[in-house]
Each structure stands twice: as structure tokens, then as C-alpha cells.
Design a protein around this motif. Structure first.
Motif, PDB file in Angstrom:
ATOM      1  N   SER A   1       0.516  12.287  -9.325  1.00 47.09           N
ATOM      2  CA  SER A   1      -0.467  13.437  -8.856  1.00 47.09           C
ATOM      3  C   SER A   1       0.045  14.618  -8.609  1.00 47.09           C
ATOM      4  O   SER A   1      -0.219  15.838  -8.695  1.00 47.09           O
ATOM      5  CB  SER A   1      -1.244  13.281  -7.609  1.00 47.09           C
ATOM      6  OG  SER A   1      -1.961  11.871  -8.016  1.00 47.09           O
TER       7      SER A   1
ATOM      8  N   VAL B   1       1.259   6.751  -6.963  1.00 44.14           N
ATOM      9  CA  VAL B   1       0.317   7.582  -7.181  1.00 44.14           C
ATOM     10  C   VAL B   1       0.468   8.868  -6.816  1.00 44.14           C
ATOM     11  O   VAL B   1       0.192   9.870  -7.424  1.00 44.14           O
ATOM     12  CB  VAL B   1      -1.086   7.011  -6.693  1.00 44.14           C
ATOM     13  CG1 VAL B   1      -2.280   8.008  -6.872  1.00 44.14           C
ATOM     14  CG2 VAL B   1      -1.350   5.667  -7.224  1.00 44.14           C
TER      15      VAL B   1
ATOM     16  N   LEU C   1       2.221   1.849  -3.645  1.00 38.84           N
ATOM     17  CA  LEU C   1       1.456   2.212  -4.500  1.00 38.84           C
ATOM     18  C   LEU C   1       0.995   3.818  -4.023  1.00 38.84           C
ATOM     19  O   LEU C   1       0.738   4.461  -5.062  1.00 38.84           O
ATOM     20  CB  LEU C   1      -0.122   1.495  -4.271  1.00 38.84           C
ATOM     21  CG  LEU C   1      -1.127   1.940  -5.129  1.00 38.84           C
ATOM     22  CD1 LEU C   1      -0.881   1.470  -6.683  1.00 38.84           C
ATOM     23  CD2 LEU C   1      -2.330   1.243  -4.864  1.00 38.84           C
TER      24      LEU C   1
ATOM     25  N   GLU D   1       0.818  -1.174  -0.222  1.00 35.71           N
ATOM     26  CA  GLU D   1       0.004  -0.065  -0.167  1.00 35.71           C
ATOM     27  C   GLU D   1       0.881   1.099  -0.056  1.00 35.71           C
ATOM     28  O   GLU D   1       0.640   2.212  -0.445  1.00 35.71           O
ATOM     29  CB  GLU D   1      -0.975   0.049   1.150  1.00 35.71           C
ATOM     30  CG  GLU D   1      -1.925  -0.989   1.216  1.00 35.71           C
ATOM     31  CD  GLU D   1      -1.712  -2.240   1.898  1.00 35.71           C
ATOM     32  OE1 GLU D   1      -0.516  -2.560   2.005  1.00 35.71           O
ATOM     33  OE2 GLU D   1      -2.552  -2.984   2.470  1.00 35.71           O
TER      34      GLU D   1
ATOM     35  N   ASN E   1      -9.420  -8.905 -10.308  1.00 35.55           N
ATOM     36  CA  ASN E   1      -9.644  -8.565  -9.054  1.00 35.55           C
ATOM     37  C   ASN E   1      -9.682  -9.677  -7.834  1.00 35.55           C
ATOM     38  O   ASN E   1      -9.400  -9.503  -6.866  1.00 35.55           O
ATOM     39  CB  ASN E   1     -10.967  -7.688  -9.108  1.00 35.55           C
ATOM     40  CG  ASN E   1     -11.138  -6.635  -9.776  1.00 35.55           C
ATOM     41  OD1 ASN E   1      -9.977  -5.855  -9.652  1.00 35.55           O
ATOM     42  ND2 ASN E   1     -12.419  -6.224 -10.203  1.00 35.55           N
TER      43      ASN E   1
ATOM     44  N   SER F   1      -4.530  -5.884 -11.831  1.00 33.86           N
ATOM     45  CA  SER F   1      -5.658  -4.816 -10.868  1.00 33.86           C
ATOM     46  C   SER F   1      -5.321  -3.405 -10.639  1.00 33.86           C
ATOM     47  O   SER F   1      -6.349  -2.921 -10.135  1.00 33.86           O
ATOM     48  CB  SER F   1      -6.222  -5.786  -9.611  1.00 33.86           C
ATOM     49  OG  SER F   1      -5.279  -6.018  -8.686  1.00 33.86           O
ATOM     50  N   TYR F   2      -3.983  -3.330 -10.676  1.00 32.97           N
ATOM     51  CA  TYR F   2      -3.497  -1.982 -10.135  1.00 32.97           C
ATOM     52  C   TYR F   2      -3.354  -0.958 -11.205  1.00 32.97           C
ATOM     53  O   TYR F   2      -3.353   0.190 -11.081  1.00 32.97           O
ATOM     54  CB  TYR F   2      -2.163  -2.294  -9.623  1.00 32.97           C
ATOM     55  CG  TYR F   2      -2.236  -2.921  -8.241  1.00 32.97           C
ATOM     56  CD1 TYR F   2      -2.347  -2.369  -7.118  1.00 32.97           C
ATOM     57  CD2 TYR F   2      -1.944  -4.454  -8.089  1.00 32.97           C
ATOM     58  CE1 TYR F   2      -2.318  -3.085  -5.689  1.00 32.97           C
ATOM     59  CE2 TYR F   2      -1.990  -4.850  -7.022  1.00 32.97           C
ATOM     60  CZ  TYR F   2      -2.207  -4.357  -5.797  1.00 32.97           C
ATOM     61  OH  TYR F   2      -2.068  -5.054  -4.722  1.00 32.97           O
TER      62      TYR F   2
ATOM     63  N   ARG G   1      -5.327   6.310 -13.855  1.00 29.13           N
ATOM     64  CA  ARG G   1      -6.014   7.595 -13.558  1.00 29.13           C
ATOM     65  C   ARG G   1      -5.199   8.442 -12.857  1.00 29.13           C
ATOM     66  O   ARG G   1      -5.581   9.873 -13.032  1.00 29.13           O
ATOM     67  CB  ARG G   1      -7.285   7.101 -12.672  1.00 29.13           C
ATOM     68  CG  ARG G   1      -8.346   6.280 -13.390  1.00 29.13           C
ATOM     69  CD  ARG G   1      -9.679   6.228 -12.425  1.00 29.13           C
ATOM     70  NE  ARG G   1     -10.813   5.122 -13.077  1.00 29.13           N
ATOM     71  CZ  ARG G   1     -11.701   5.602 -14.150  1.00 29.13           C
ATOM     72  NH1 ARG G   1     -11.458   7.127 -14.485  1.00 29.13           N
ATOM     73  NH2 ARG G   1     -12.250   5.035 -14.437  1.00 29.13           N
ATOM     74  N   ALA G   2      -4.122   8.319 -12.179  1.00 23.86           N
ATOM     75  CA  ALA G   2      -3.324   9.095 -11.600  1.00 23.86           C
ATOM     76  C   ALA G   2      -2.360   9.820 -12.578  1.00 23.86           C
ATOM     77  O   ALA G   2      -1.775  10.821 -12.108  1.00 23.86           O
ATOM     78  CB  ALA G   2      -2.416   8.474 -10.373  1.00 23.86           C
TER      79      ALA G   2
ATOM     80  N   GLU H   1      -5.438   0.364 -13.460  1.00 26.72           N
ATOM     81  CA  GLU H   1      -6.526   1.332 -13.386  1.00 26.72           C
ATOM     82  C   GLU H   1      -6.004   2.624 -12.570  1.00 26.72           C
ATOM     83  O   GLU H   1      -6.284   3.570 -13.071  1.00 26.72           O
ATOM     84  CB  GLU H   1      -7.982   0.883 -13.300  1.00 26.72           C
ATOM     85  CG  GLU H   1      -9.041   1.982 -13.316  1.00 26.72           C
ATOM     86  CD  GLU H   1     -10.531   1.533 -12.877  1.00 26.72           C
ATOM     87  OE1 GLU H   1     -11.385   2.524 -12.621  1.00 26.72           O
ATOM     88  OE2 GLU H   1     -10.718   0.498 -13.037  1.00 26.72           O
ATOM     89  N   ALA H   2      -6.126   2.397 -11.264  1.00 29.45           N
ATOM     90  CA  ALA H   2      -5.705   3.253 -10.448  1.00 29.45           C
ATOM     91  C   ALA H   2      -4.392   4.232 -10.851  1.00 29.45           C
ATOM     92  O   ALA H   2      -4.286   5.427 -10.588  1.00 29.45           O
ATOM     93  CB  ALA H   2      -5.364   2.821  -8.923  1.00 29.45           C
TER      94      ALA H   2
END
Length: 480
Positions: A352, A348, A344, A341, A471, A376-377, A383-384, A379-380
Motif C-alpha cells: 500500500s 499489505v 500480513l 497477523e 476459508n 485464503s490470503y 487487492r493490496a 485475495e487480500a
């Protein structure tokens, strides 16, 4: 009381006890995953937890790590001399201190670090240096197999032994059972007179047992303490000799470094630690004072060992610190990208903040669960604002490294995944130098030219079945 009632009560008790015990000193995501597995897969979940969810390395092995660490820390003063401290970015001294505190090895200057991204070329360079060995050759690989591609390497070791050179070899025990030609490999090493030992052996009848998923994933070669190799490459054919890989035409692409200078003895200290852990024989540590050779091409480098023999996730802490301190660019290459976590969040956050952040991974995978979990990671990350490049099939991009801004790079055996952060014994090298990072950029440019860029719209439009599998696979990554 009926049998069904008894089983139900036992299941409730096991679930309650598991909730209390598992939550102690464990990441919340991992604790929740284990508790759910035990609750929803009665008894089998508990059995699986007892097999791979409990415990660390045996206490005696962790004590050996501390013994070697104390030996390393009491070496002659003055070993930690660097070449270009005045050129370090502001965050690097704290990273160096972090690595020294966690791994006990200093940042040292006066090194040359060459990149080798050719699979057979890497073997050829190792063979050339082994043929020049006069005293000892230390070899340590997670996967070590005698096959037609690696036979010249084994021949070089045999020639070294015949000259009177001491050859010591370590390879992971479990990986040896998972790949072909194990018997022939061990027999060849013993026949030539090399000293070979299995790392983290699983031999319960001999009292050798620990969690089977705790493995030694390091790759290194040291010759006479003057030249060293490390990186992502195992000692095996580029197909990894698996029938499915051969049928699909898969082959592995790696990145190794060849090091000369004071950092070599720090790399050798990692081998000495593992040798002591497996043999109880403490080899002498090089305590020669560092004499820096002048030159702009001389690099500062720091070796960082990590793994369950340490009390901290050494590589995880370094990676998070470096990414958070990046100011312009972060470029990551990891074949198995299942981040913690904190990693990640760091990635991100960097994207950003407006940094140029890119991730190189393979379009194909050889491990189904990991392959789908890492997807699964995406997309996040997309998007960032992270740029994701899929290295084209049939090549599996197995290199493991990242670069920060224009002057700092980390390369080694460690994937950017939870397994490498917590369960595997790894070794990384942090290198500072603008010219070296320029060469790393050339490697990354080659990756980009041989990859397809992943776009968010296309990724969101992938089949529903793939999304479900991705997922579900992600949930398994929390079991640790």
C-alpha cells in the motif's frame, strides 16, 4: 440427574474454564479458535487441546537454551566485527541489535556466502567439503533419510569417520517416524561410527515428552568450523519418497547457502545448542578473535536461531521489522505461507506504500490444509497490490527466503507461517551485501520465469467449493 444433563453441565464447565485458561498469554485469534473447537466439538476438542495446545518445551530444555546463551554471551570480546557497516541501511543496526538480544549471536563480517539452487549439486558440494574434513563434521536435518540420492552423503560421512574425524548427527525424531527407511538410516550411522541422536524425542515411557507439534525444523552442516551450509533442503530424495508425490511426479526445488568465514562458528553454535539439549554434552564454543579479510566481496552475516526454546518469536520479529523498513522492494519466497497477523499487516502495508512486493509460492501443494489455508490470503494480498507468482507443477518450490531493497536478504529453514514462527525450531541467516542480493535477484528472476502470475479477477472467479475449502482451512491455522 440424567446422564445427558451431567454431560451438558460438564461441557459448560469445561467451556468456561477453557475460555479463561486459553485466553491467557495467547493470541486472540488462537484463543478464539481453541474455545470454539472445545465448545462445538465436545470433549474431543478439549482432548485435542490437551495434546497440542498446552505447554511449551519442558522446563529443563528451556533452561539448557539459557545455559548455552549465557556461554555464547561470555565469549571473547571483539567477535562482532563487520566488514561494511558504513554501507548498512539506516534500519539495519536496530535489526542486528534485535537479533543479538533475542538469539545471542552477533553480526560478523569477512564471510563468503554462495547460493546453491541445484538439489543434487547441494549434496555434491557438502560431500566435497566433508571429504576435506580433518576434525569434525556436524550434521543436523529435520528429515534425514538414507536413500539412493543421499547414499553418497552417507558414504562421505563414513570416509570421514574412517580418517578419524568426529561425526555428530542430529535428526528430528517425529519426522523420522513419518518417512521410510528409518531403521536402515540409523543402522548406517551407527555402523560407520557416527554419533547420532534424535531431536525432541517422543518417548513417554522414558520420560521424554513434550507437545508433539513442537519440532526441530533446522537444516545445517558444519565442517571443521570453517565451512557451513544451511537453507531449506532436507537430506532426502527430491520426491521426499512419498508415494503420492511420486505418482504425481512432484519434486522439490530448494535453495541452500554455503558459508565460509566467522559466521560459520555462529551456525555451529546453533548445532552445539541442540547437541547439548539432546545429549547433556556441552561442546566447546569457538572463541577465536575475528580477523577480517579485506575485500569488497566479504559479507556481513548474522545467524538467527528461533523456536519454542526461546521466550520470543525471534524470526517473526525480524521479518516484521525488515518488511516495515523496506523502502523500494520486498520479495518473499515461502512454500507454506500462512502468516501471522503482524506479518500480513507488514506485507499489505508495504504494498500500500507503493513498494514493489512479490510473493513466490507453489501452484501445487503437498499438505492439503496448509495449501488451502495459504490460498485464503491471496485475495487480500492481490487487492493490496502484491504480485503473486505460482511456481509451476510438478515442482514444489520449497525455498525459504526474502530480500529487502537492494542489499539485505534473509535465508534459512523458516517458512513464513505461524508454525515456523512459534512452534518449530528454525535457523535463519541475515546477509547484507549488494552483490549477494543481486545473486538472489537472479534466483527470483528464475522463479518468475517458471511461474504463472495470479490475477485478481481470475482468482475471484475460482469455483465456490475451492473458496469454501480455503476459508475453512484458514481456521485451522490459528490452532497453536
Amino acid at each position: 440427574m440424567t446422564l445427558a444433563t451431567t454431560l451438558l453441565l460438564a461441557h459448560i464447565v469445561v467451556g468456561f474454564v477453557a475460555t479463561v485458561l486459553i485466553s491467557a498469554n495467547r493470541r486472540p485469534s488462537a484463543a478464539i479458535a481453541w474455545v470454539l473447537a472445545i465448545i462445538f466439538i465436545p470433549f474431543l476438542g478439549a482432548a485435542f487441546f490437551l495434546l497440542v495446545g498446552v505447554g511449551r518445551l519442558p522446563r529443563r530444555r528451556r533452561e539448557k537454551q539459557r545455559e548455552v546463551t549465557e556461554e555464547i554471551l561470555t565469549r571473547t570480546d571483539g567477535l562482532a566485527q563487520v566488514s561494511h557497516r558504513e554501507e548498512w541501511p539506516g534500519w539495519l543496526p536496530s535489526a542486528v541489535a534485535l537479533n543479538s538480544n533475542l538469539g545471542a549471536l552477533p553480526m560478523v563480517g569477512g564471510n563468503t556466502v554462495d547460493l546453491i539452487d541445484d538439489y543434487t549439486g547441494s549434496f555434491d558440494q557438502m560431500i566435497a567439503d566433508i571429504d576435506a574434513a580433518r576434525d569434525h563434521v556436524h550434521v543436523e536435518f529435520y528429515i534425514l533419510v538414507l536413500d539412493p540420492a543421499t547414499a553418497p552423503f552417507f558414504d562421505a560421512l563414513a570416509r570421514a569417520v574412517a580418517r578419524g574425524v568426529t561425526v555428530r548427527v542430529l535428526s528430528d525424531h517425529l519426522s523420522g517416524l513419518m518417512f521410510p527407511r528409518r531403521k536402515q538410516t540409523i543402522e548406517a550411522l551407527r555402523a560407520m561410527g557416527a554419533q547420532w541422536h534424535a531431536m525432541l524425542p517422543l518417548r513417554p515411557l522414558k520420560g521424554q515428552w513434550q507437545r508433539p507439534d513442537l519440532r526441530n525444523h533446522r537444516k545445517l552442516v558444519v565442517v571443521d568450523g570453517r565451512v557451513g551450509f544451511t537453507g531449506s533442503q532436507n537430506l532426502i530424495d527430491s520426491s521426499y519418497l512419498k508415494k503420492k508425490n511420486v505418482a504425481r511426479g512432484l519434486h522439490w526445488h530448494e535453495l541452500m547457502v554455503r558459508i565460509t568465514g566467522p559466521a560459520v562458528r555462529e551456525l555451529d553454535a546453533v548445532f552445539i545448542t541442540d547437541w547439548f539439549s539432546e545429549t547433556d554434552q556441552m561442546l566447546p564454543l569457538d572463541t577465536t578473535p575475528v580477523v577480517l579479510e579485506p575485500g569488497a566481496d566479504r559479507l556481513d552475516a548474522q545467524v538467527l536461531p528461533s523456536g519454542p526454546s526461546f521466550d520470543n518469536d525471534n524470526n517473526l520479529k525480524l521479518y516484521a521489522l525488515a518488511i516495515h523498513n523496506a523502502e523500494r522492494r520486498v520479495s518473499i519466497t515461502s512454500p507454506y505461507f500462512v502468516p501471522d497477523e503482524s506479518i500480513l499487516l507488514a506485507i499489505v502495508t508495504a504494498a500500500s506504500r507503493g513498494l514493489d512486493v512479490e510473493l513466490f509460492v507453489s501452484a501445487v501443494g503437498d499438505q492439503v490444509l496448509v495449501y488451502h489455508a495459504q490460498r485464503s490470503y491471496y485475495e487480500a494480498l492481490l487487492r493490496a497490490g502484491v504480485s503473486i507468482y505460482l511456481y509451476r507443477s510438478p515442482t514444489v518450490l520449497h525455498s525459504k527466503h526474502f530480500t529487502i531493497d537492494d542489499d539485505t536478504a534473509v535465508i534459512g529453514s523458516s517458512n513464513m507461517d505461524i508454525r515456523s514462527f512459534s512452534l518449530n525450531m528454525e535457523v535463519s541467516v541475515m546477509v547484507h551485501g549488494r552483490e549477494f542480493v543481486d545473486r538472489m535477484r537472479t534466483v527470483e528472476d528464475d522463479y518468475r520465469a517458471n511461474s504463472d502470475k495470479l490475477e485478481l479477477a481470475a482468482w475471484l472467479d475460482r469455483p465456490v467449493a475451492q473458496k469454501v475449502l480455503d476459508n475453512l482451512a484458514r481456521l485451522t491455522s490459528s490452532f497453536q
